[in-house]
Design an enzyme around this catalytic site. Structure first.
Site, mmCIF file in Angstrom:
data_model
loop_
_atom_site.group_PDB
_atom_site.id
_atom_site.type_symbol
_atom_site.label_atom_id
_atom_site.label_comp_id
_atom_site.label_asym_id
_atom_site.label_seq_id
_atom_site.Cartn_x
_atom_site.Cartn_y
_atom_site.Cartn_z
ATOM 1 N N SER A 291 6.442 -2.472 20.178
ATOM 2 C CA SER A 291 6.057 -3.553 21.091
ATOM 3 C C SER A 291 4.624 -3.986 20.839
ATOM 4 O O SER A 291 4.225 -5.058 21.268
ATOM 5 C CB SER A 291 6.120 -3.087 22.544
ATOM 6 O OG SER A 291 7.281 -2.391 22.816
ATOM 7 N N HIS B 88 10.893 -6.913 16.248
ATOM 8 C CA HIS B 88 10.773 -6.620 17.681
ATOM 9 C C HIS B 88 11.945 -7.246 18.434
ATOM 10 O O HIS B 88 11.926 -8.444 18.730
ATOM 11 C CB HIS B 88 9.423 -7.163 18.162
ATOM 12 C CG HIS B 88 9.109 -6.883 19.587
ATOM 13 N ND1 HIS B 88 8.223 -7.626 20.328
ATOM 14 C CD2 HIS B 88 9.569 -5.925 20.437
ATOM 15 C CE1 HIS B 88 8.152 -7.143 21.549
ATOM 16 N NE2 HIS B 88 8.959 -6.117 21.644
ATOM 17 N N GLU C 166 11.367 -11.058 17.439
ATOM 18 C CA GLU C 166 10.029 -11.436 16.999
ATOM 19 C C GLU C 166 9.754 -10.664 15.708
ATOM 20 O O GLU C 166 9.777 -9.432 15.716
ATOM 21 C CB GLU C 166 9.045 -11.035 18.115
ATOM 22 C CG GLU C 166 7.671 -11.593 17.972
ATOM 23 C CD GLU C 166 6.752 -11.159 19.126
ATOM 24 O OE1 GLU C 166 7.002 -10.117 19.760
ATOM 25 O OE2 GLU C 166 5.775 -11.868 19.378
ATOM 26 N N ASN D 75 4.307 -10.108 23.976
ATOM 27 C CA ASN D 75 3.562 -9.328 24.969
ATOM 28 C C ASN D 75 2.139 -9.827 25.182
ATOM 29 O O ASN D 75 1.528 -9.539 26.210
ATOM 30 C CB ASN D 75 3.579 -7.846 24.595
ATOM 31 C CG ASN D 75 4.932 -7.245 24.925
ATOM 32 O OD1 ASN D 75 5.493 -7.526 25.978
ATOM 33 N ND2 ASN D 75 5.479 -6.453 24.021
HETATM 34 N N1 LIG Z 1 12.044 -0.369 26.289
HETATM 35 C C1 LIG Z 1 11.821 -1.647 26.006
HETATM 36 O O1 LIG Z 1 12.054 -2.552 26.850
HETATM 37 C C2 LIG Z 1 11.319 -2.035 24.646
HETATM 38 C C3 LIG Z 1 11.381 -3.374 24.253
HETATM 39 C C4 LIG Z 1 10.946 -3.746 22.965
HETATM 40 C C5 LIG Z 1 10.446 -2.768 22.109
HETATM 41 N N2 LIG Z 1 10.371 -1.455 22.507
HETATM 42 C C6 LIG Z 1 9.874 -0.471 21.535
HETATM 43 O O2 LIG Z 1 10.984 0.219 20.968
HETATM 44 C C7 LIG Z 1 10.614 1.560 20.614
HETATM 45 C C8 LIG Z 1 11.566 2.539 21.307
HETATM 46 O O3 LIG Z 1 11.478 2.337 22.703
HETATM 47 P P1 LIG Z 1 12.621 2.889 23.699
HETATM 48 O O4 LIG Z 1 12.361 2.230 25.023
HETATM 49 O O5 LIG Z 1 13.968 2.783 23.038
HETATM 50 O O6 LIG Z 1 12.201 4.433 23.772
HETATM 51 P P2 LIG Z 1 13.067 5.696 24.275
HETATM 52 O O7 LIG Z 1 12.097 6.665 24.810
HETATM 53 O O8 LIG Z 1 14.214 5.245 25.124
HETATM 54 O O9 LIG Z 1 13.710 6.285 22.901
HETATM 55 C C9 LIG Z 1 12.940 6.839 21.861
HETATM 56 C C10 LIG Z 1 13.840 7.815 21.081
HETATM 57 O O10 LIG Z 1 13.145 8.204 19.894
HETATM 58 C C11 LIG Z 1 13.403 9.589 19.659
HETATM 59 N N3 LIG Z 1 12.311 10.090 18.814
HETATM 60 C C12 LIG Z 1 11.012 10.265 19.170
HETATM 61 N N4 LIG Z 1 10.308 10.675 18.094
HETATM 62 C C13 LIG Z 1 11.174 10.743 17.047
HETATM 63 C C14 LIG Z 1 11.038 11.075 15.655
HETATM 64 N N5 LIG Z 1 9.842 11.398 15.131
HETATM 65 N N6 LIG Z 1 12.140 11.029 14.858
HETATM 66 C C15 LIG Z 1 13.341 10.677 15.377
HETATM 67 N N7 LIG Z 1 13.532 10.354 16.686
HETATM 68 C C16 LIG Z 1 12.459 10.377 17.493
HETATM 69 C C17 LIG Z 1 13.490 10.208 21.033
HETATM 70 O O11 LIG Z 1 14.243 11.409 20.991
HETATM 71 C C18 LIG Z 1 14.184 9.101 21.840
HETATM 72 O O12 LIG Z 1 15.595 9.273 21.843
HETATM 73 C C19 LIG Z 1 9.151 1.693 21.039
HETATM 74 O O13 LIG Z 1 8.344 1.449 19.911
HETATM 75 C C20 LIG Z 1 8.983 0.614 22.099
HETATM 76 O O14 LIG Z 1 7.660 0.160 22.225
HETATM 77 C C21 LIG Z 1 10.814 -1.071 23.757
#
Ligand SMILES: NC(=O)c1ccc[n+]([C@@H]2O[C@H](COP(=O)([O-])OP(=O)(O)OC[C@H]3O[C@@H](n4cnc5c(N)ncnc54)[C@H](O)[C@@H]3O)[C@@H](O)[C@H]2O)c1
Length: 283
Positions: free
Chosen positions: A120, A141, A153, A191
């Site tokens: 993000s 993104h 994005e 963002n």
């Molecule tokens: N949640 C949102 O609305 C949103 C929107 C756009 C972008 N993002 C981005 O997407 C990414 C993921 O966000 P999310 O909300 O899905 O997070 P989340 O916490 O739901 O999921 C993250 C997952 O990654 C796994 N993980 C962590 N470290 C790891 C590693 N080294 N190797 C393998 N697996 C690993 C964890 O076990 C977990 O299942 C982030 O970079 C976030 O900024 C989130």
């Protein structure tokens, strides 16, 4: 141009499972990897349920649902991505963890493979610098919930090549999504604009300009937003909002991006929004 069929997705959380779903639904073979096996179990259940909803709405046939699930495989070993044609990283929003992962992916993926991040806010240029292929590192993104939101994005790092951006744009087209290019500055486009609006709504609440309901209703009925900014903050997660505001504040240095003290206080209290059952609204 590389023929893309096998997609590697790393991180099976909220975003990773949505990303895996849209690729498999669009006919790609998807390998979903997560460090935590339970996350993979949950992801498969979430994907099956979401596909079922598409079937109920008549937007997907049961045969296509079964085929999509059949194209999805998962595991905890990143090495299984050695034969991927394109990789999307969606692990935790932590620059160090992402940099380590990109360095590892660089050693195991074919040299022609693009490594993309769903971050993000973290700098794509920094992630590219952790690899020997910064021209093939870009931001992809997706928006939450991924199966429903049509925007992607695409973030172009300092060294990302035009070819890589074209490949990613074409790939978004195959997913039925619209790609918009943004440069690699803190918060990119989405963002950079959304979070200061949410932060300002929190200032307005803190200063008693209006109640949460009043602020959200003004933006819904007056500005035609589908959701008010405080309800949206609860949906995104207040910890995520705070992390992004910190990236904007640190990266751009302007006091106008300082996170609202009420946002900090709510995060400190664990009132993180929907996922915590409590935020600007009760859940
Ligand atoms: N949640 C949102 O609305 C949103 C929107 C756009 C972008 N993002 C981005 O997407 C990414 C993921 O966000 P999310 O909300 O899905 O997070 P989340 O916490 O739901 O999921 C993250 C997952 O990654 C796994 N993980 C962590 N470290 C790891 C590693 N080294 N190797 C393998 N697996 C690993 C964890 O076990 C977990 O299942 C982030 O970079 C976030 O900024 C989130």
């Amino acid at each position: 141009m590389i023929d893309i069929q096998r997609i590697g997705v790393i991180g099976a959380g909220t975003m990773g499972n949505g990303i895996a779903q849209v690729f498999t639904q669009s006919g790609f073979d998807v390998r979903l990897v997560d460090a935590a096996a339970p996350a993979l179990e949950r992801a498969r259940t979430t994907i099956a349920k979401s596909l079922e909803k598409f079937v109920e709405k008549g937007k997907l046939t049961p045969a296509d649902r079964d085929a999509a699930l059949g194209r999805l495989s998962s595991g905890t070993d990143v090495d299984a991505l050695a034969d991927a044609d394109y990789i999307v990283e969606a692990i935790v929003e932590d620059a160090g963890a992402k940099r380590d992962l990109f360095a590892r992916l660089d050693t195991l993926a074919r040299p022609d493979v693009i490594l993309s991040s769903n971050t993000s806010s973290i700098s794509i240029t920094t992630l590219g610098a952790a690899t020997s292929r910064p021209d093939k590192v870009l931001g992809m993104h997706f928006m939450n919930p991924v199966p429903l939101m049509t925007l992607v994005e695409l973030i172009r790092g300092q060294a990302t090549s035009a070819d890589s951006m074209q490949t990613a744009t074409a790939l978004c087209g195959r997913l039925g999504k619209t790609a918009i290019e943004a440069a690699d500055y803190p918060g990119f486009i989405a963002n950079r604009i959304l979070m200061p609006m949410i932060n300002e709504a929190i200032f307005a609440l803190m200063e008693g300009v209006g109640t949460a309901e009043a602020i959200d209703t003004v933006m819904k009925l007056g500005m035609n937003h589908p959701m008010g900014p405080l309800a949206l903050a609860d949906f995104i997660g207040l910890d995520v909002c705070l992390a992004i505001m910190n990236v904007l504040h640190d990266g751009l240095g302007d006091p106008k991006y300082r996170p609202c003290p009420l946002l900090r206080r709510m995060v400190a209290a664990g009132h993180l929004g929907r996922k915590a059952g409590r935020g600007f609204y009760p859940y």
